[in-house]
Design a protein around this motif. Structure first.
Motif, short mmCIF file in Angstrom:
data_model
loop_
_atom_site.label_atom_id
_atom_site.label_comp_id
_atom_site.label_asym_id
_atom_site.label_seq_id
_atom_site.Cartn_x
_atom_site.Cartn_y
_atom_site.Cartn_z
N SER A 154 0.79 -1.19 -0.13
CA SER A 154 0.12 -0.12 -0.01
C SER A 154 0.74 1.39 -0.10
CB SER A 154 -0.75 0.02 1.25
OG SER A 154 -0.25 0.02 2.47
N THR A 155 2.26 1.17 0.15
CA THR A 155 3.09 2.34 0.01
C THR A 155 3.42 2.49 -1.49
OG1 THR A 155 4.97 1.34 0.84
CG2 THR A 155 3.52 2.09 2.35
N ALA A 156 3.32 1.55 -2.44
CA ALA A 156 3.73 1.78 -3.49
C ALA A 156 2.76 2.34 -4.49
CB ALA A 156 3.86 0.27 -4.21
N PHE A 157 3.11 3.20 -5.51
CA PHE A 157 2.19 4.19 -6.05
C PHE A 157 1.46 3.23 -7.08
CE2 PHE A 157 5.20 7.29 -5.35
CZ PHE A 157 4.48 8.44 -4.88
N ALA A 158 1.90 2.23 -7.89
CA ALA A 158 1.32 1.14 -8.68
C ALA A 158 0.09 0.44 -7.90
CB ALA A 158 2.36 0.27 -9.22
N LYS A 210 -10.28 11.98 -1.31
CA LYS A 210 -10.89 13.08 -0.81
C LYS A 210 -10.54 13.08 0.65
CE LYS A 210 -14.70 13.09 -4.05
NZ LYS A 210 -16.15 12.89 -4.06
N LYS A 211 -10.21 12.06 1.39
CA LYS A 211 -10.20 12.02 2.76
C LYS A 211 -9.06 11.16 3.12
CE LYS A 211 -13.64 14.62 5.27
NZ LYS A 211 -14.73 14.75 6.24
N SER A 212 -8.14 11.15 4.04
CA SER A 212 -7.03 10.17 4.26
C SER A 212 -6.81 10.11 5.65
CB SER A 212 -6.04 10.43 3.33
OG SER A 212 -4.95 9.25 3.38
N ILE A 213 -7.02 8.88 6.35
CA ILE A 213 -6.99 8.83 7.65
C ILE A 213 -5.91 7.67 7.82
CG2 ILE A 213 -8.93 9.93 8.24
CD1 ILE A 213 -10.30 7.34 8.55
N ALA A 214 -5.03 7.52 8.94
CA ALA A 214 -4.22 6.72 9.35
C ALA A 214 -4.24 6.19 10.55
CB ALA A 214 -2.63 7.33 8.82
N ALA A 270 -1.15 6.84 3.63
CA ALA A 270 -2.27 7.74 3.93
C ALA A 270 -1.81 9.00 3.02
CB ALA A 270 -2.60 8.12 5.29
N THR A 271 -0.54 9.56 3.07
CA THR A 271 0.02 10.79 2.39
C THR A 271 -0.01 10.48 0.75
OG1 THR A 271 1.65 11.08 4.31
CG2 THR A 271 1.95 12.01 2.36
N GLY A 293 -1.12 16.03 4.19
CA GLY A 293 -2.36 15.47 3.49
C GLY A 293 -3.12 14.39 4.22
N ILE A 294 -2.66 14.28 5.52
CA ILE A 294 -3.53 13.15 6.31
C ILE A 294 -4.51 13.94 6.99
CG2 ILE A 294 -3.40 11.52 8.08
CD1 ILE A 294 -0.53 10.91 7.16
N ASP A 295 -5.73 13.52 6.83
CA ASP A 295 -6.91 14.38 7.59
C ASP A 295 -7.07 13.98 9.06
OD1 ASP A 295 -8.19 15.85 5.04
OD2 ASP A 295 -8.06 13.85 4.43
#
Length: 446
Positions: free
Chosen positions: A52-56, A92-96, A83-84, A116-118
């Motif tokens: 989940s930390t990979a762009f692809a 639209k919203k990102s939480i961690a 999340a970033t 960018g982490i809400d």
């Protein structure tokens, strides 16, 4: 709502199952194909294998189209990075989920918002806060404040000595005058009931009451159990939750903390200077008795192993400890733990769900609490102008049968809701709702 969850562990799986049941489109991402197979069999969701930390991987999960991205991997750093990136890619919203209390300090939170982490959530900290709150209200099994304490949800199990047993519930007749509290639900035989007229209390019921601040003490007395002052307590488990509880209480209470690891016990002794640290296996009954378990006012089991916590909590109850709290992460064990007399169950998955669920609501939800041992939530809404709730009295609203409005806060005024109560714009309304009706309930206040 389109939701992407990073992490198919216990927490991610629980969130996927819960949220998919409320009509959301769920995608879950994880490196482990076996974990994805398990969660895929539990709910109607899309699974994506990858980091989940990979762009692809994030692009494959279509995070650019998602309304909410939730990072609940085991590793904190993975969650922050995922999340970033998700927010930068268009979520639209990102939480961690995090494990570091330092991140929650106001100045530090600003840094994460800029990234960018809400929202950051620390389940162990919230769970510890719940335990500390409950230790201040020992006759309850759950206790939740709303609107800065103007309204409270008080949950208690009816002791055989309770004066309520055999009585009809009040709060259904318009002739009863202004109410200070109202029963909004009863849990009986594993089922949660939204009470109606002619319902009577029975021994063993778990009762959910919405009360004004000035009536909380009276409501607690109905349980048939007396509140106690906690002077001596034992914590089993040097987990993050155990450390948080000991740190908060060690100045005011005699705290013993038991942990089976000698190395970890030495480290705990350095951190918790006013807590007595004991290196012992909590499953050793004789050792626990030698350490004075029977003399404790409260016992809290938070080892991270549900079985150990349940067994030691049973021992504490048998030895006469007045307030017993256990962390039970295995959802299948919760009803068992409650049925054998453990006073309160703490579950991090439900704590997390309470933190996250409000982000999935279109209505302005100020607070939400997912209740342990009940397929229900209690929510605090802020009523929007011209919403359906403002256009008729409660009895004429056609409110869902499996939900009930408990109380209303209007400025400094507090009302317990009855059929002829009118709701105004900007009121804060506390609602008890079964999980399947939560989405429909929000419509009335939006």
């Amino acid at each position: 709502m389109r939701i992407v969850i990073a992490g198919a562990g216990e927490m991610g799986s629980h969130l996927a199952k819960m949220l998919s049941g409320n009509g959301h489109d769920i995608t879950i991402v994880d490196k482990d194909p076996k974990a994805l197979d398990v969660v895929g069999s539990l709910a109607d969701i899309i699974t994506v294998e990858g980091d989940s930390t990979a762009f692809a991987t994030l692009r494959k999960a279509s995070v650019r189209k998602c309304d909410l991205f939730i990072a609940v991997n085991h590793e904190e750093n993975d969650n922050v990075v995922a999340a970033t990136l998700a927010k930068q890619l268009g979520a639209k919203k990102s939480i961690a989920r995090i494990d570091n209390e330092e991140y929650l300090e106001p100045n530090n939170k600003e840094i994460f918002i800029e990234m960018g982490i809400d929202y950051l959530f620390y389940p162990e900290k919230v769970a510890a806060s719940e335990v500390i709150n409950l230790l201040g209200h020992t006759s309850t099994t759950e206790y939740v404040d709303f609107s800065s304490g103007k309204l409270s949800l008080v949950v208690f199990k009816l002791d055989p000595a309770s004066s309520l047993i055999g009585r009809k519930l009040s709060g259904f007749s318009e002739e009863e005058g202004l109410l200070a509290y109202r029963t909004v639900a009863i849990s009986r035989g594993g089922q949660t009931i939204i009470p109606r007229p002619d319902e009577c209390f029975m021994g063993g019921d778990t009762v959910y009451v919405i009360a004004r601040q000035d009536a909380v003490r009276e409501v607690m007395e109905f349980s048939g159990q007396s509140s106690i002052e906690i002077k001596n307590m034992m914590i089993l488990g040097g987990s993050r939750i155990g450390i948080q509880i000991a740190s908060a209480l060690q100045d005011d209470v005699n705290v013993k903390l038991v942990d089976y690891s000698a190395d970890w016990a030495y480290r705990l002794a350095e951190v918790l200077e006013r807590t007595l640290i004991i290196n012992e296996d909590g499953r050793n009954t004789e050792a626990m008795m030698e350490e004075g378990l029977s003399n404790m006012d409260a016992f809290v089991a938070v080892t991270g192993r549900s079985e150990t916590n349940i067994l030691t909590a049973m021992l504490a109850k048998r030895l006469g400890v007045k307030k017993v709290i256990a962390e039970v992460e295995n959802m299948n064990y919760i009803n068992l733990a409650e049925s054998i007399g453990i006073d309160t169950i703490i579950n991090k998955k439900l704590v997390t769900a309470s933190n996250i669920f409000r982000f999935t609501m279109s209505t302005d939800v100020q607070a939400i609490k997912c209740l342990t041992g009940s397929d229900a939530e209690v929510l605090e809404f802020i009523v929007k102008p011209n919403s359906p709730a403002t256009k008729s009295r409660i009895r004429d609203m056609d409110f869902p049968d499996d939900a009930i409005i408990g109380g209303i806060v209007r400025g400094d005024k507090v009302f317990i809701a009855v059929g002829n109560t009118e709701i105004n714009a900007y009121d804060r309304v506390v609602v008890f709702a079964m999980r399947g009706s939560v989405g429909r309930v929000g419509y009335y206040f939006n």
